[in-house]
Write an enzyme that holds these catalytic residues in place. Structure first.
Site, short mmCIF file in Angstrom:
data_model
loop_
_atom_site.label_atom_id
_atom_site.label_comp_id
_atom_site.label_asym_id
_atom_site.label_seq_id
_atom_site.Cartn_x
_atom_site.Cartn_y
_atom_site.Cartn_z
N THR A 64 -4.61 -13.44 -9.14
CA THR A 64 -5.67 -14.43 -9.48
C THR A 64 -6.95 -13.91 -8.20
O THR A 64 -6.40 -13.18 -7.07
CB THR A 64 -5.35 -15.36 -9.81
OG1 THR A 64 -6.75 -16.47 -10.50
CG2 THR A 64 -5.02 -16.20 -9.09
N LYS A 68 -7.74 -8.99 -7.62
CA LYS A 68 -7.47 -8.74 -8.77
C LYS A 68 -8.20 -6.57 -8.60
O LYS A 68 -7.53 -5.89 -8.93
CB LYS A 68 -8.09 -9.09 -10.28
CG LYS A 68 -8.12 -10.12 -10.67
CD LYS A 68 -8.20 -11.05 -12.08
CE LYS A 68 -7.76 -11.89 -12.54
NZ LYS A 68 -8.94 -12.82 -13.17
N ASP A 104 -6.31 -10.06 -19.50
CA ASP A 104 -7.37 -10.86 -19.66
C ASP A 104 -8.12 -10.02 -20.72
O ASP A 104 -9.04 -10.79 -21.04
CB ASP A 104 -8.54 -10.54 -18.33
CG ASP A 104 -7.90 -12.02 -16.86
OD1 ASP A 104 -6.35 -12.59 -17.52
OD2 ASP A 104 -7.91 -11.41 -15.96
N GLY A 132 -14.88 -10.62 -11.76
CA GLY A 132 -13.82 -9.69 -11.79
C GLY A 132 -13.84 -10.03 -13.57
O GLY A 132 -12.88 -9.84 -14.96
N THR A 155 -26.25 -14.14 -8.31
CA THR A 155 -26.94 -12.44 -7.37
C THR A 155 -27.10 -11.71 -8.20
O THR A 155 -26.31 -10.86 -8.83
CB THR A 155 -25.14 -12.70 -6.41
OG1 THR A 155 -25.13 -13.27 -5.48
CG2 THR A 155 -25.71 -11.36 -5.63
N TYR A 218 -11.53 -23.97 -17.90
CA TYR A 218 -10.53 -25.21 -18.84
C TYR A 218 -9.81 -25.45 -17.81
O TYR A 218 -10.07 -25.88 -16.52
CB TYR A 218 -9.52 -24.10 -19.62
CG TYR A 218 -8.67 -23.46 -18.76
CD1 TYR A 218 -7.54 -23.76 -18.17
CD2 TYR A 218 -8.84 -21.85 -18.33
CE1 TYR A 218 -6.54 -23.73 -16.81
CE2 TYR A 218 -8.00 -21.54 -17.06
CZ TYR A 218 -7.43 -21.74 -16.80
OH TYR A 218 -6.05 -21.91 -15.41
#
Ligand code: NDP
Length: 269
Positions: A64, A68, A104, A132, A155, A218
């Site tokens: 994570t 990644k 993902d 990511g 950005t 979450y």
């Protein structure tokens, strides 16, 4: 058949906030699989040594923030999905080689399909954030027919670079209002709203009427953004369904079996 991994881990920095150990631990116990899933906080300078040691020990797992992209670059074999996203969140070892995937992408696609009312067709997506997770969302939605995406990120240069990797589907949009104006699906791929500071990724008043909302963030009791959007009549879901799905897809890579998603979900709640 590959030998089962000796252990499962989550590599990140920081990782203390992650609910993945709880989710996978519950599902492993439920399945009667004698494996641990531990979070490992690895300093960025130690990432290469850590991943090499894990591969040698036949350890599998997830990576994570902020690893990644580095994990994808280090892989000896990378799924086409992870290549498209430029990031790997799932790894395992095959005869001393590092293999990687990006679950993902499938996790987001499966979660989106479970939106109340389904994914709008054609989807006009406002994507907030250009990291990511946003790349994984793009790799999923580019498969939807006639989908278009406006990427808005604080950005702009990062949004422009990401959009350039998905030509014909995505473009960078400097203005938040412009990004949201015509969107029938708004996806938050920033960490805004994760904390208790009341920050929202975008004012809910700016959403087009009926636009669906997916927050990749979450937290217990859902994020404030999801709750506020739903109260105003928007179909909305937070990142928990995606977390469960990406975890379930990782099980196929590590163990070749399906976990009990209900057990995973309950462990998270
Ligand atoms: P990255 O750090 O790669 O990218 C984050 C993006 O959000 C960047 O564009 C960054 O901008 C922007 N950003 C950061 N903080 C803020 C802020 N306060 N306000 C506005 N924009 C901000 O992170 P990831 O893409 O890996 O993750 C993004 C989110 O998605 C996280 O909350 C993560 O937990 C969640 N996630 C959830 C998953 C799930 O299964 N539910 C799976 C993967 C991720 P800048 O470039 O300027 O820093």
């Amino acid at each position: 058949m590959r030998p089962r991994p000796s252990r499962l881990v989550l590599l990140g920095h920081p990782v203390g906030h992650s609910k993945s150990p709880r989710m996978h631990g519950a599902a492993l116990a439920h399945a009667g699989i004698d494996l641990r899933y531990d979070a490992l906080d690895v300093a960025p300078d130690d990432f290469d040594a850590a991943i090499n040691a894990l591969v040698s020990a036949n350890v599998a797992g997830n990576v994570t923030i902020p690893f990644k992209e580095r994990a994808a670059a280090r892989c000896d074999w990378l799924s086409s999905a992870a290549q498209r996203a430029g990031a790997a969140n799932t790894f395992w070892s095959v005869e001393g080689e590092l293999h990687g995937d990006n679950t993902d992408i499938g996790g987001f696609a499966a979660a989106a399909a479970a939106l109340p009312g389904g994914v709008p067709t054609p989807a006009r997506v406002a994507l907030l954030g250009a990291g990511g997770a946003a790349a994984a969302v793009l790799a999923a939605v580019e498969r939807w027919p006639d989908c278009t995406v406006r990427i808005h990120a604080r950005t702009l240069e990062r949004a422009t670079r990401l959009a350039a990797r998905f030509p014909g589907v995505a473009r960078a949009e400097p203005g938040l209002e412009e990004a949201l104006a015509d969107a029938n699906l708004v996806v938050n791929a920033t960490p805004a709203g994760l904390g208790d500071d009341g920050e929202l990724p975008a004012p809910v008043e700016l959403l087009a009427p009926g636009a669906a909302v997916i927050d990749l963030a979450y937290r217990a009791g859902e994020t404030a953004w999801v709750r506020t959007a739903r109260a105003r009549g928007h179909p909305a879901m937070d990142g928990l369904p995606m977390l469960v799905e990406q975890g379930a897809l990782a099980w196929r890579r590590w163990l070749g079996v399906e976990p009990d998603r209900g057990v995973m979900r309950r462990a998270l709640l």
